[in-house]
Design an enzyme around this catalytic site. Sequence first.
Site, short mmCIF file in Angstrom:
data_model
loop_
_atom_site.label_atom_id
_atom_site.label_comp_id
_atom_site.label_asym_id
_atom_site.label_seq_id
_atom_site.Cartn_x
_atom_site.Cartn_y
_atom_site.Cartn_z
N ARG A 57 0.82 -1.21 0.00
CA ARG A 57 0.00 0.00 0.00
C ARG A 57 0.85 1.27 0.00
O ARG A 57 0.36 2.34 -0.35
CB ARG A 57 -0.94 0.01 1.21
CG ARG A 57 -1.93 -1.14 1.24
CD ARG A 57 -2.98 -0.95 2.30
NE ARG A 57 -3.93 0.09 1.90
CZ ARG A 57 -4.81 0.65 2.71
NH1 ARG A 57 -4.85 0.30 3.98
NH2 ARG A 57 -5.64 1.57 2.28
N ASP A 134 -9.28 3.18 -6.43
CA ASP A 134 -9.93 2.73 -5.20
C ASP A 134 -9.53 1.33 -4.73
O ASP A 134 -9.18 1.13 -3.58
CB ASP A 134 -11.45 2.83 -5.35
CG ASP A 134 -12.21 2.61 -4.05
OD1 ASP A 134 -11.67 2.97 -2.99
OD2 ASP A 134 -13.33 2.08 -4.08
N CYS A 191 -11.12 24.12 12.45
CA CYS A 191 -12.47 23.58 12.22
C CYS A 191 -12.50 22.10 12.59
O CYS A 191 -11.62 21.33 12.23
CB CYS A 191 -12.87 23.75 10.75
SG CYS A 191 -14.50 23.07 10.38
N CYS A 194 -16.70 18.12 11.23
CA CYS A 194 -16.92 16.74 10.80
C CYS A 194 -16.75 15.76 11.95
O CYS A 194 -17.51 14.81 12.10
CB CYS A 194 -16.01 16.38 9.63
SG CYS A 194 -14.25 16.58 9.97
N CYS A 198 -20.09 13.49 13.46
CA CYS A 198 -20.10 12.11 12.97
C CYS A 198 -21.13 11.29 13.75
O CYS A 198 -21.06 11.22 14.99
CB CYS A 198 -18.71 11.48 13.11
SG CYS A 198 -18.65 9.75 12.56
N ASN A 280 -33.27 -10.69 -7.77
CA ASN A 280 -31.87 -10.48 -8.15
C ASN A 280 -31.77 -9.83 -9.53
O ASN A 280 -30.95 -8.94 -9.75
CB ASN A 280 -31.11 -11.81 -8.15
CG ASN A 280 -30.88 -12.34 -6.76
OD1 ASN A 280 -30.77 -11.57 -5.81
ND2 ASN A 280 -30.82 -13.65 -6.63
#
Length: 377
Positions: A57, A134, A191, A194, A198, A280
């Site tokens: 990664r 992704d 800030c 978020c 959450c 399906n």
Amino acid sequence: MDMEQLKSDIISYSKTIGIDKIGFTTADTFTEMKNRLIRQEMAGYQSGFEEPDIEKRVDPSLTFDQPRSIIAIALAYPSRMKDAPRSKRGERRGIFCRASWGTDYHHVLRDRLKKLEEYIVSRIPEARFRSMVDTGELVDRAVSERAGIGWSGKNCSIITPEFGSYVYLGEMITNLPFSPDKPIEDGCGTCNKCVDVCPTGALIEGGRLDAQKCIAFLTQTKGFLKDEYRLKLGNRIYGCDTCQTVCPENKGKDFHFHEEMEPDPEVAKPLLKPLLTISNRDFKETYGHISGSWRGKKPIQRNAIIALAHYKDETAIPDLIGVLKNDVRPVMRGTSAWALGKIGGQEAEEALKHQIEKEVDPEVLEEIQKGLQLMTE
């Protein structure tokens, strides 16, 4: 070949094929990201959907022979839906997160990356690439941050000055030695909105996420959802946008550059009750083109049941009873039992008492008991 001229030409070409932002960085190991991933793994904060090998990664050379640089791209997606249908009594609706509106972004970005590859090869035939979106080994966010696409926000998204965090990311490792762009300075400052809002407290602190608590992750699981998270889903049936919608950097950001990303309102905000018994084939035909369908219909159906409980939709009681009695999947029967308990009423109670005499699955029986208990509270 003048590499600076080629870089300039690639940037110009990228705009003609629908790439909204492009950046270049080195193929060096992502050392800081490695340390963060190790901390995440040790804390048990990983989702389990990631590449399991941390070294792969963070080190491009483990998946590409002699990498020289990485090209990062970003495409802006819409944050507002035109002609969005309203949810009303008897016709309650769920919602897919914005990143799942329109055609699956994996396909859209791969198309742009393929065109970029073809252009570069037309200029330098010996050019080699490994493109990913992704699901590749590298961490998209780390690549984009280092390539100057945006900064890594406290909401764990890349935030671009131009498009906020409403961007899809992709990258390609290459054997060409492009000069790196400069990273963008962090713009979150003090800030903390978020983190503060959450729904499940999944944002442990700015820039650190416990994926096991994140609603975006929870909506993709297939088993029974823990009681503590069920009503926090609201009407979300896939993903969560809360940490993006509260971000000041996203205020007023709404871009409709790509036709493929435009949502079909009936798909992005579907009626909940029809989802409970969708076949399906119909699921694939209706939702198969969006990224939110990748786990199949089971998580979507379970979440739809939870959303009906969120609304306390009494008109859904017959539908939920049908699932409780007839669905072969324990998760659906059990979640329906719990939902009937949340909605309440004599019809729901009688159905639960009747079914407790017939049910044999221990987890479903536990959910039926929960449903009956909820009616006494």
